[in-house]
Design a protein around this motif. Structure first.
Motif, mmCIF file in Angstrom:
data_model
loop_
_atom_site.group_PDB
_atom_site.id
_atom_site.type_symbol
_atom_site.label_atom_id
_atom_site.label_comp_id
_atom_site.label_asym_id
_atom_site.label_seq_id
_atom_site.Cartn_x
_atom_site.Cartn_y
_atom_site.Cartn_z
ATOM 1 N N SER A 79 0.825 -1.211 0.000
ATOM 2 C CA SER A 79 0.000 0.000 0.000
ATOM 3 C C SER A 79 0.854 1.255 0.000
ATOM 4 O O SER A 79 1.995 1.242 0.474
ATOM 5 N N PHE A 80 0.275 2.337 -0.500
ATOM 6 C CA PHE A 80 0.901 3.658 -0.366
ATOM 7 C C PHE A 80 0.903 4.049 1.104
ATOM 8 O O PHE A 80 1.951 4.277 1.697
ATOM 9 N N SER A 81 -0.272 4.124 1.717
ATOM 10 C CA SER A 81 -0.353 4.365 3.157
ATOM 11 C C SER A 81 -1.766 4.101 3.649
ATOM 12 O O SER A 81 -2.740 4.571 3.055
ATOM 13 N N ALA A 82 -1.844 3.356 4.744
ATOM 14 C CA ALA A 82 -3.134 3.077 5.385
ATOM 15 C C ALA A 82 -3.606 4.226 6.259
ATOM 16 O O ALA A 82 -4.615 4.103 6.949
ATOM 17 N N GLY A 83 -2.879 5.351 6.258
ATOM 18 C CA GLY A 83 -3.303 6.522 7.025
ATOM 19 C C GLY A 83 -2.708 6.543 8.416
ATOM 20 O O GLY A 83 -1.640 5.985 8.673
ATOM 21 N N ILE A 84 -3.397 7.175 9.331
ATOM 22 C CA ILE A 84 -2.896 7.323 10.698
ATOM 23 C C ILE A 84 -2.779 5.955 11.362
ATOM 24 O O ILE A 84 -3.632 5.077 11.185
ATOM 25 N N ASP A 85 -1.709 5.769 12.104
ATOM 26 C CA ASP A 85 -1.529 4.542 12.877
ATOM 27 C C ASP A 85 -2.417 4.645 14.114
ATOM 28 O O ASP A 85 -2.157 5.434 15.022
ATOM 29 N N LEU A 86 -3.465 3.843 14.143
ATOM 30 C CA LEU A 86 -4.446 3.947 15.219
ATOM 31 C C LEU A 86 -3.849 3.583 16.580
ATOM 32 O O LEU A 86 -4.427 3.914 17.616
ATOM 33 N N ALA A 87 -2.681 2.930 16.589
ATOM 34 C CA ALA A 87 -2.023 2.635 17.867
ATOM 35 C C ALA A 87 -1.646 3.912 18.605
ATOM 36 O O ALA A 87 -1.480 3.900 19.831
ATOM 37 N N MET A 88 -1.533 5.029 17.862
ATOM 38 C CA MET A 88 -1.172 6.295 18.511
ATOM 39 C C MET A 88 -2.247 6.768 19.477
ATOM 40 O O MET A 88 -1.972 7.518 20.408
ATOM 41 N N PHE A 89 -3.488 6.347 19.252
ATOM 42 C CA PHE A 89 -4.565 6.794 20.127
ATOM 43 C C PHE A 89 -4.407 6.259 21.549
ATOM 44 O O PHE A 89 -4.998 6.788 22.481
ATOM 45 N N SER A 90 -3.596 5.221 21.709
ATOM 46 C CA SER A 90 -3.349 4.700 23.052
ATOM 47 C C SER A 90 -2.027 5.204 23.624
ATOM 48 O O SER A 90 -1.643 4.834 24.722
ATOM 49 N N GLY A 91 -1.336 6.081 22.864
ATOM 50 C CA GLY A 91 -0.062 6.625 23.322
ATOM 51 C C GLY A 91 -0.249 7.909 24.100
ATOM 52 O O GLY A 91 -1.334 8.475 24.174
ATOM 53 N N GLY A 92 0.855 8.386 24.658
ATOM 54 C CA GLY A 92 0.762 9.566 25.507
ATOM 55 C C GLY A 92 0.763 10.878 24.767
ATOM 56 O O GLY A 92 0.386 11.904 25.336
ATOM 57 N N GLU A 93 1.179 10.892 23.472
ATOM 58 C CA GLU A 93 1.310 12.163 22.763
ATOM 59 C C GLU A 93 0.016 12.589 22.081
ATOM 60 O O GLU A 93 -0.153 13.745 21.732
ATOM 61 N N GLN A 94 -0.904 11.651 21.878
ATOM 62 C CA GLN A 94 -2.132 11.988 21.179
ATOM 63 C C GLN A 94 -2.887 13.076 21.955
ATOM 64 O O GLN A 94 -3.280 12.880 23.106
ATOM 65 N N PRO A 95 -3.104 14.265 21.339
ATOM 66 C CA PRO A 95 -3.786 15.341 22.060
ATOM 67 C C PRO A 95 -5.275 15.046 22.213
ATOM 68 O O PRO A 95 -5.870 14.354 21.389
ATOM 69 N N ASP A 96 -5.854 15.584 23.276
ATOM 70 C CA ASP A 96 -7.298 15.410 23.457
ATOM 71 C C ASP A 96 -8.055 16.705 23.225
ATOM 72 O O ASP A 96 -9.279 16.753 23.412
ATOM 73 N N GLY A 97 -7.352 17.778 22.817
ATOM 74 C CA GLY A 97 -8.008 19.045 22.520
ATOM 75 C C GLY A 97 -8.288 19.904 23.724
ATOM 76 O O GLY A 97 -8.813 21.015 23.586
ATOM 77 N N SER A 98 -7.948 19.426 24.917
ATOM 78 C CA SER A 98 -8.255 20.209 26.114
ATOM 79 C C SER A 98 -7.421 21.481 26.189
ATOM 80 O O SER A 98 -7.874 22.494 26.729
ATOM 81 N N ASP A 99 -6.215 21.447 25.651
ATOM 82 C CA ASP A 99 -5.368 22.636 25.576
ATOM 83 C C ASP A 99 -5.346 23.059 24.115
ATOM 84 O O ASP A 99 -4.563 22.546 23.309
ATOM 85 N N ALA A 100 -6.226 23.993 23.764
ATOM 86 C CA ALA A 100 -6.404 24.353 22.363
ATOM 87 C C ALA A 100 -5.137 24.909 21.743
ATOM 88 O O ALA A 100 -4.791 24.589 20.598
ATOM 89 N N GLU A 101 -4.419 25.760 22.475
ATOM 90 C CA GLU A 101 -3.212 26.368 21.913
ATOM 91 C C GLU A 101 -2.139 25.319 21.653
ATOM 92 O O GLU A 101 -1.485 25.330 20.605
#
Length: 272
Positions: A79-101
């Motif tokens: 494949s060219f790319s399957a897109g975002i690696d969904l494993a990142m959603f369980s990592g610590g860097e994935q933002p939750d939007g609580s700090d907008a800036e």
């Protein structure tokens, strides 16, 4: 007026990333004279993209050698790319939007990996086979041209995940297909096969899978046969055209042509 982001000047090249750094980001970079090939190189994950991938792409853009005129983006494996690696959603860097800036800064940092592909002094080609999903689809859209194998499938998956496409893909998609079709593609998150992509203008060339490399090489050769200065000036004009009035575009054409005439004829006169 045109989107100012596509008019970014090429930065002064810094030290290029080494192979180990790129491998950690799931990337491979090869430079052969005027051609740079960037390979998404996580075939075991169908080139799913991570924060490291996007930062690595940005680093490549910042350090691209000045002699490079054509950049080819491709994917290793099926494949060219399957897109975002969904494993990142369980990592610590994935933002939750609580700090907008902070989230805004992070997304802007990741978008840098896509924005440099619009620079006028280079022409960028996405060589797409297999799936180009979400962030992979947006990476293909960030390129100037897309050559698709006949097994290619495009999909804007983010809305189906509760997100929006935020890697610079919404503007080129709308520019290519218009708002109603872009709305349909994004809000259904359906698969778009290569032949339909060609009809919609998403892919400029469709070729059998086993001839993808040959088609890309032919396109690269044709692009390099054109004068580099004229190519950059023409790309600037075409990028500006959608946002300009006819009068503004005519003025832009005059400015660019004056520069080309000085380049082509002025040097010879000044030397006599």
């Amino acid at each position: 007026m045109s989107d100012a982001r596509v008019q970014q000047p090429r930065p002064e090249p810094a030290a290029p990333p080494d192979a180990a750094e790129l491998a950690e980001a799931g990337l491979l970079l090869e430079v052969d004279g005027a051609v740079a090939t960037v390979t998404l190189n996580r075939p075991e994950r169908r080139n799913a993209m991570t924060f490291a991938t996007w930062r690595g792409l940005a680093r490549i853009g910042r350090t691209l050698p000045p002699q490079v005129r054509v950049v080819v983006l491709r994917g290793a494996g099926p494949s060219f790319s399957a897109g975002i690696d969904l494993a990142m959603f369980s990592g610590g860097e994935q933002p939750d939007g609580s700090d907008a800036e902070a989230t805004d800064r992070l997304i802007a940092e990741l978008q840098e990996g896509y924005l440099w592909l619009r620079r006028p002094e280079i022409v960028t080609i996405a060589a797409v086979h297999g799936h180009a999903i979400g962030g992979g689809f947006q990476l293909a859209l960030a390129c100037d041209l897309r050559v698709a194998a006949d097994d290619a499938v495009f999909c804007m998956k983010e809305p189906a995940l509760g997100l929006v496409p935020d890697l610079t893909g919404t503007k080129p998609l709308v520019d290519i297909v218009g708002v109603p079709r872009a709305l349909e593609l994004c809000l259904t998150a359906r698969n778009v096969p290569a032949e339909e992509a060609a009809r919609l203008g998403i892919a400029e060339i469709v070729t059998p899978r086993d001839r993808l490399d040959e088609a890309v090489r032919g396109l690269v050769d044709s692009l390099l046969a054109v004068n580099a200065g004229a190519a950059a000036a023409t790309k600037r004009l075409l990028q500006q055209a959608p946002g300009n009035t006819l009068q503004e575009q005519c003025a832009a054409e005059r400015r660019e042509q004056i520069g080309r005439l000085r380049e082509v004829f002025g040097a010879g006169r000044s030397a006599t």
